[in-house]
Motif scaffolding. Structure first.
Motif, mmCIF file in Angstrom:
data_model
loop_
_atom_site.group_PDB
_atom_site.id
_atom_site.type_symbol
_atom_site.label_atom_id
_atom_site.label_comp_id
_atom_site.label_asym_id
_atom_site.label_seq_id
_atom_site.Cartn_x
_atom_site.Cartn_y
_atom_site.Cartn_z
ATOM 1 N N LEU A 178 0.829 -1.200 0.000
ATOM 2 C CA LEU A 178 0.000 0.000 0.000
ATOM 3 C C LEU A 178 0.869 1.259 0.000
ATOM 4 N N TRP A 179 1.944 1.227 0.759
ATOM 5 C CA TRP A 179 2.857 2.373 0.812
ATOM 6 C C TRP A 179 3.525 2.591 -0.541
ATOM 7 N N SER A 181 2.433 1.719 -3.498
ATOM 8 C CA SER A 181 1.432 2.227 -4.446
ATOM 9 C C SER A 181 1.226 3.725 -4.260
ATOM 10 N N ASP A 182 1.127 4.131 -3.021
ATOM 11 C CA ASP A 182 0.902 5.544 -2.727
ATOM 12 C C ASP A 182 2.111 6.395 -3.123
ATOM 13 N N ARG A 183 3.283 5.904 -2.810
ATOM 14 C CA ARG A 183 4.494 6.684 -3.066
ATOM 15 C C ARG A 183 4.779 6.836 -4.551
ATOM 16 N N GLY A 185 2.542 6.248 -7.134
ATOM 17 C CA GLY A 185 1.386 6.491 -7.982
ATOM 18 C C GLY A 185 0.958 5.269 -8.779
ATOM 19 N N SER A 188 -3.361 0.185 -6.557
ATOM 20 C CA SER A 188 -3.295 -0.300 -5.182
ATOM 21 C C SER A 188 -4.219 -1.499 -4.992
ATOM 22 N N TYR A 217 -7.682 0.913 5.842
ATOM 23 C CA TYR A 217 -7.395 1.371 4.496
ATOM 24 C C TYR A 217 -8.466 0.972 3.473
#
Length: 339
Positions: A178-179, A181-183, A185, A188, A217
């Protein structure tokens, strides 16, 4: 009328009971598999879960057989758009032992190379142009998570995949994904498929960590083995001989413990109050747990399937849920062992 459940924060809405297809082409032949899927669809079911490797542990089966049977059924029925199709990637595919040592590693894992090829192969076997939920079957320690997620993202961008999920991830691995994917872009995970049932330790393993991540989440949870390998169906009783079956002797017997038999006896008592079956009560309890969208069940016959689908008509009270939760509490079991 059955209420369909949203899978996490995705746009997928699932029937409360998912149909696992591991048996197709293994313990259920093709005609039986068609009959099971017909009965499932007739009941309103729309969530079919498979994997590319099903069932390559049987003789002369390179994997992909379950996907092929699903594909032929959807084509024959013309109902692809009514189904939520989920499959998985990670495990080894193809015959083993004839290409030389190490070759098998070119046909498994979560590398970009393998994910792109495996997805195209699954699409071909199922005769579909997209997969609704494409899942990492389990972690690949040889591949950076960023590479895996980038490959999944490419598949989504191509239109081959709608959403991505994971199966059998620990909480820290899930958070890592998840981290990342967020970092970066990247797409997710919208769901996790864990082993989760009333039985300890499977209940403890999930509730300690993964469930908290899912709730925080917004991930949907689609548990596999929700009936504890058959233990929670009520057919195994304390002090009674095992049924005459291979599964009974090899699978369920390893789950025999005083607490698990206490759970079964409680399920039987609650089921009697609701004129239901213990398996239905077990599944109904799961459906009442945070983040759970649709437990995935398997069936070798239409009769077995119909019994499990009856879960959607079982309405447990708060007292029922509390009673089942109390008897299956894994913290109590741990404390009693320490004493």
């Amino acid at each position: 009328m059955t209420t369909y459940r949203r899978l996490g924060r995705s746009g997928l809405h699932l029937f409360p009971i998912g149909l696992g297809t591991m048996q197709f082409g293994w313990s259920a032949d093709e005609q039986t598999s068609f009959d099971i899927m017909d009965a499932y669809a007739a009941a309103g079911g729309n969530f079919l879960d498979t994997a590319d490797i099903y069932s390559n542990w049987t003789p002369d089966n390179p994997g992909g057989v379950s996907e092929e049977i699903m594909g032929r059924w959807m084509k024959a029925r013309g109902n692809r758009d009514q189904m939520v199709v989920a499959t998985k990637v990670r495990g080894p595919m193809g015959p083993r032992g004839s290409e030389g040592r190490g070759t098998i590693h070119q046909r498994e894992g979560l590398s970009r190379r393998w994910i792109l090829k495996a997805c195209e192969d699954s699409l071909r076997r199922m005769q579909v142009d997209h997969i609704d939920l494409y899942q990492a079957h389990w972690v690949d320690n040889q591949t950076p998570i960023e590479e895996t997620l980038a490959a999944f993202t490419e598949l989504v961008q191509r239109g081959y995949v709608r959403y991505i999920g994971c199966s059998n991830y620990s909480a820290w691995r899930l958070m890592q994904a998840l981290w990342a994917s967020d970092r970066h872009g990247l797409e997710s995970y919208v769901s996790i498929q864990p082993e989760y049932s009333l039985l300890s330790p499977t209940r403890a393993n999930f509730e300690r960590e993964q469930q908290r991540v899912a709730v925080e989440y917004g991930l949907g949870v689609v548990p596999w083995s929700p009936l504890g390998g058959g233990m929670l169906t009520g057919k195994y009783r304390r002090g009674q001989p095992l049924p005459d079956s291979v599964r009974a002797s090899e699978n369920a017997a390893r789950r025999f413990s005083d607490q698990n038999f206490d759970i079964v006896e409680t399920l039987v008592a609650v089921a009697e109050r609701h004129q239901a079956h213990p398996a239905q009560v077990s599944l109904a309890w799961l459906l009442a747990q945070p983040a759970v969208t649709a437990p995935i069940i398997g069936a070798n016959s239409v009769e077995q399937l119909r019994e499990l689908l009856g879960t959607v008509d079982v309405q447990l009270t708060e007292d029922d849920l509390a009673e089942i939760t109390r008897v299956s509490d894994w913290e109590r079991a741990r404390t009693e062992r320490e004493i």
